[in-house]
Design an enzyme around this catalytic site. Structure first.
Site, mmCIF file in Angstrom:
data_model
loop_
_atom_site.group_PDB
_atom_site.id
_atom_site.type_symbol
_atom_site.label_atom_id
_atom_site.label_comp_id
_atom_site.label_asym_id
_atom_site.label_seq_id
_atom_site.Cartn_x
_atom_site.Cartn_y
_atom_site.Cartn_z
ATOM 1 N N VAL A 65 -3.468 7.665 -1.858
ATOM 2 C CA VAL A 65 -3.297 9.015 -1.303
ATOM 3 C C VAL A 65 -1.885 9.328 -0.772
ATOM 4 O O VAL A 65 -1.726 10.096 0.164
ATOM 5 C CB VAL A 65 -4.366 9.376 -0.220
ATOM 6 C CG1 VAL A 65 -5.757 9.246 -0.784
ATOM 7 C CG2 VAL A 65 -4.261 8.527 1.022
ATOM 8 N N CYS A 66 -0.856 8.788 -1.396
ATOM 9 C CA CYS A 66 0.526 9.103 -1.004
ATOM 10 C C CYS A 66 0.830 8.742 0.439
ATOM 11 O O CYS A 66 1.573 9.462 1.110
ATOM 12 C CB CYS A 66 0.825 10.589 -1.210
ATOM 13 S SG CYS A 66 1.583 10.923 -2.783
ATOM 14 N N ASN A 67 0.222 7.689 0.935
ATOM 15 C CA ASN A 67 0.523 7.269 2.294
ATOM 16 C C ASN A 67 0.598 5.742 2.327
ATOM 17 O O ASN A 67 -0.330 5.064 2.780
ATOM 18 C CB ASN A 67 -0.548 7.792 3.255
ATOM 19 C CG ASN A 67 -0.074 7.717 4.694
ATOM 20 O OD1 ASN A 67 0.367 6.664 5.146
ATOM 21 N ND2 ASN A 67 -0.136 8.827 5.397
#
Ligand SMILES: *Cc1c(COP(=O)(O)O)cnc(C)c1O
Length: 794
Positions: A395-397
């Site tokens: 999730v792009c984290n």
């Protein structure tokens, strides 16, 4: 919708109101549960109508000229800028707003300005930052990741002493994590600015501002730079913004680049000179033509948002209540054995009851009745069958996910070397999940979304049996009746219709599978990727037919009269001049194919599938470059057996075998729940085995193939096959091969009855045994002898 409507303040009433409003305003949500609001892109009906009316009624020209239409655009843009500043309670005396393409562009704008400063800059970022914030480190002179709130506080406390060198420092962090929704302390901005250091603050408010008001009313406490994604708040338009505190605007002074719109005068001949604009900051930073129409949509977007949802404060309350309920209910879900179903990743000091520490996002992973992790790829497949839209994976984290999953850098690198990438199917590595499931609520979420999501988890992932683990694998071991080959099918074009091998025909079997199986594929003309029926169900309507008399593969499209033929011969001279060698990828494997480039061919396939594509043939010269990818399949008695089988364009193994008795059992289960029985063709098997027709259903041996190690087809002198393990299924089995329509069966029932360690299995991967047989052909009607591991085969 009328602008005079009343938005209820009572929680239940607000929820009911949202439910009804959504039916009218967001018709695309009709049958879907949309739980990916952190990246919302939904357009409301009123907003689109309003924008449409506005565009039709007025002439808006390109800004920066004197015509009335140009002036009108310029004015409307300046109004929108002001309106938006006020939306964040930012006083235009103290703040300026720069329009950008998205939040990432806003963050990059700040990063680039700091890089061009005299001594470059030092960068500090919080571990919960979005990938786009982490990436700024590559521009900095030096950087470090502050891996906890404690580390941030400690750093702030030492600011006066340590970071007042010649070099400026930029500290960036998210107001809300896009991974688990935790909200971070906004007071850090004030503390940093109160210090005597040369430190600046960049607040990434992209996730936060969609479900919470961002209030920049207190200038001293406000961040120097706030990055925003406007589409995450309003759904439309696609815009980002950077709000800059004017006291920090000097950071941009050393910016070197200039573009159209940001300079007053440029001299190019002989002398090289330019005068940057001296007006407001945004005039110096907005290079080139602004996204005019997107900015013009802001006024209607703001107006509609207020009419439909009330204030962001109201949205914040509503979503917090829903998230709290979702969290509590997921937390209390238990398997029959008493084990928990969800491992939820929540920051220790945040609480779903406290909006200042937690936003409306729940991040978690699922565990089965035995405590094993459930693969997120499996969750996604089932969710998509049920029209549930959520996000899984990293999730792009990167920092947030690594912390939640306790993945050390070496583990992440090891997984990467072992082939793990964002979005890959094998998302459990070395017994640990590599990503999370993220359920994110937004303005238009309602209690029924939460209810439906919980019933989904309950239906598919809660093991009600009391014992540890499920009893699915413990099948009574009965004496086996002989099977025979009921039908044989090849799929000359990967992912298209099958061709039934005639009854009397002896068919050749090769190490790569049945002769003529998956020799061709359809590739996207742009990406060169082989297309799959999973994404393009219409491919089921493309029906190839092997015509050995004529020496051609004839292809027609069901329901139309068009037809096309290609030579069966592998001699490239016969392909015609329109053939081109091309690098293709099949299931991610690079591969060389010959692409048929004639207009007739591309037209035929492009019309049939509905995307620009054409036929390609496997290049025999690259035969050795693909091998089956069976990893650690359950029921594979020897886990290495699948590893080295050559394949052509099939997905996983040379041959797929299914049992009619197993299908009958599955269909009985589907029918008891009123579902639509599955036709054998949906499993796209090569070999369908059946038992003696005289057997009653009670004598059948469903799932006997689970235990097979090998089989011999065609009697004592027949061909020997290895059974490599169960075939993992996805929602593609729901595509009706007759009419290409999608159903929810048989995947839903399979997922409930045939899930082993998170994999849904039906049918078995098969390959010609390395020891071979006396002859390598099979014919419909051949008798089949099956062997289990302990049985020795001469
Ligand atoms: C979505 C998001 C971004 C990136 O926004 P874009 O508009 O996609 O550039 C950055 N940070 C957070 C916290 C986000 O949620």
């Amino acid at each position: 919708m009328a602008s005079s409507r009343n938005i209820p303040s009572d929680d239940d009433a607000y929820n009911n109101y949202t439910e009804r409003m959504r039916e009218v305003e967001y018709p695309m949500l009709k049958d879907s549960i949309y739980l990916d609001h952190a990246g919302t892109t939904l357009f409301s009906k009123t907003l689109m109508e309003r924008f449409h009316a506005e565009m039709m009624a007025n002439l808006y020209g390109n800004p920066h000229s004197a015509s009335p239409s140009s002036q009108k655009s310029t004015q409307t843009i300046e109004d929108a800028r002001l309106r938006l500043l006020r939306f964040f309670n930012a006083d235009p005396d103290h703040f300026d707003l720069i329009f950008t393409a998205n939040a990432t562009a806003a963050i990059k704008l700040v990063g680039h300005a700091f890089r061009e400063k005299h001594n470059s800059f030092s960068y500090r970022y919080h571990v919960d930052s979005h990938t786009s914030v982490v990436g700024v480190r590559e521009l900095a002179h030096n950087y470090s990741c502050l891996d906890s709130d404690g580390a941030v506080e400690k750093w702030i406390n030492r600011l006066d002493v340590e970071e007042h060198t010649e070099r400026s420092t930029l500290f960036a962090y998210p107001a809300q994590s896009n991974m688990d929704g935790r909200r971070l302390p906004l007071h850090w901005c004030r503390s940093v600015q109160a210090s005597a250091s040369r430190a600046y603050t960049l607040l990434d408010a992209a996730a936060y501002a969609s479900t919470s008001p961002l209030d920049l009313g207190n200038v001293d406490a406000a961040p120097d730079f706030s990055a925003l994604s406007l589409y995450k708040i309003f759904g439309f338009p696609d815009l980002g913004a950077l709000i800059v505190k004017k006291s920090a605007a000097h950071v941009f002074e050393q910016r070197r680049y200039f573009g159209g719109g940001t300079v007053d005068l440029v001299v190019c001949l002989k002398e090289q000179w330019h005068a940057s604009k001296s007006g407001p900051l945004h005039e110096r930073l907005e290079d080139g033509t602004l996204p005019i129409h997107s900015i013009l949509a802001l006024e209607p977007a703001l107006q509609t948002h207020e009419e439909l949802f009330g204030t962001l404060e109201r949205i914040s309350e509503h979503t917090a209540k829903l998230a709290s309920e979702l969290y509590e209910r997921l937390l209390s879900l238990k398997h029959g054995s008493g084990r928990p179903v969800c491992a939820i990743y929540k920051y220790e000091n945040s609480s779903y009851g406290d909006r200042s520490t937690q936003g409306p996002i729940v991040a978690f992973n699922l565990q089965d009745g035995k405590g094993e992790w459930v693969s997120n790829a499996e969750v996604e497949k089932l969710a998509s069958i049920k029209n549930i839209h959520l996000r899984t994976g990293g999730v792009c984290n990167p920092g947030g996910v690594a912390t939640a999953l306790k993945l050390a850098p070496w583990e992440m690198k090891e997984n990467f070397s072992a082939g793990h990438r964002c979005g890959s199917e094998n998302d459990i590595m070395n017994g640990k999940p590599t990503g999370v499931i993220r359920v994110s609520l937004g303005a238009m979420s309602t209690r029924s979304d939460v209810d439906r999501f919980l019933s989904f988890v309950d239906e598919f992932f809660v093991d009600k049996s009391q014992t540890l683990g499920s009893s699915m694998t413990s099948l009574a071991d009965r004496g086996e009746q002989p099977f025979h080959v009921e039908s044989l099918t090849v799929y000359p074009i990967k992912s298209c219709g099958g061709w039934r091998i005639p009854h009397d025909r002896q068919w050749e079997i090769r190490p790569e599978g049945l002769a003529w199986d998956r020799e061709w594929c359809i590739v996207h003309q742009g990406t060169g990727k082989a297309l799959s029926q999973k994404h393009y169900p219409r491919m089921a309507l493309i029906r190839p037919c092997l015509d050995f008399e004529a020496g051609t593969l004839r292809v027609h499209l069901a329901g139309s009269s068009g037809q096309i033929s290609v030579p069966l011969s592998k001699n490239p001279a016969l392909y015609g001049s329109s053939l081109r060698a091309r690098h293709t990828s099949v299931c991610g494997d690079p591969l060389r194919t010959f692409m048929y480039a004639s207009a007739a061919m591309t037209d035929f396939f492009t019309k049939a599938v509905g995307v620009p594509c054409t036929l390609a043939r496997f290049d025999p010269a690259s035969t050795s470059s693909r091998h089956s990818k069976l990893h650690l399949l359950p029921h594979s008695q020897s886990q290495t057996r699948g590893a080295s089988r050559p394949i052509l364009l099939s997905n996983e193994s040379p041959i797929l075998t299914i049992s009619r008795s197993s299908l009958n059992r599955l269909n009985e289960q589907i029918k008891t729940k009123g579902g639509k029985a599955a036709h054998p063709s949906v499993f796209r098997a090569n070999i369908v085995l059946a038992e003696n027709r005289m057997l009653s259903p009670r004598q059948e041996q469903p799932w006997a193939e689970d235990k097979w190690h090998s089989m011999r087809i065609g009697g004592e002198e027949g061909t020997l096959f290895d059974i490599l393990g169960g075939c993992r299924r996805c929602q593609m089995v729901c595509v009706d091969q007759e009419n290409s329509e999608k159903n929810s069966e048989p995947f839903v029932t399979l997922a409930k009855t045939r899930r082993f360690d998170g994999r849904v299995l039906f049918g078995v991967h098969t390959a010609l045994a390395k020891t071979g047989g006396k002859r390598s052909t099979i014919t419909v009607g051949d008798v089949v002898d099956t062997f289990r591991q302990q049985e020795v085969i001469e």
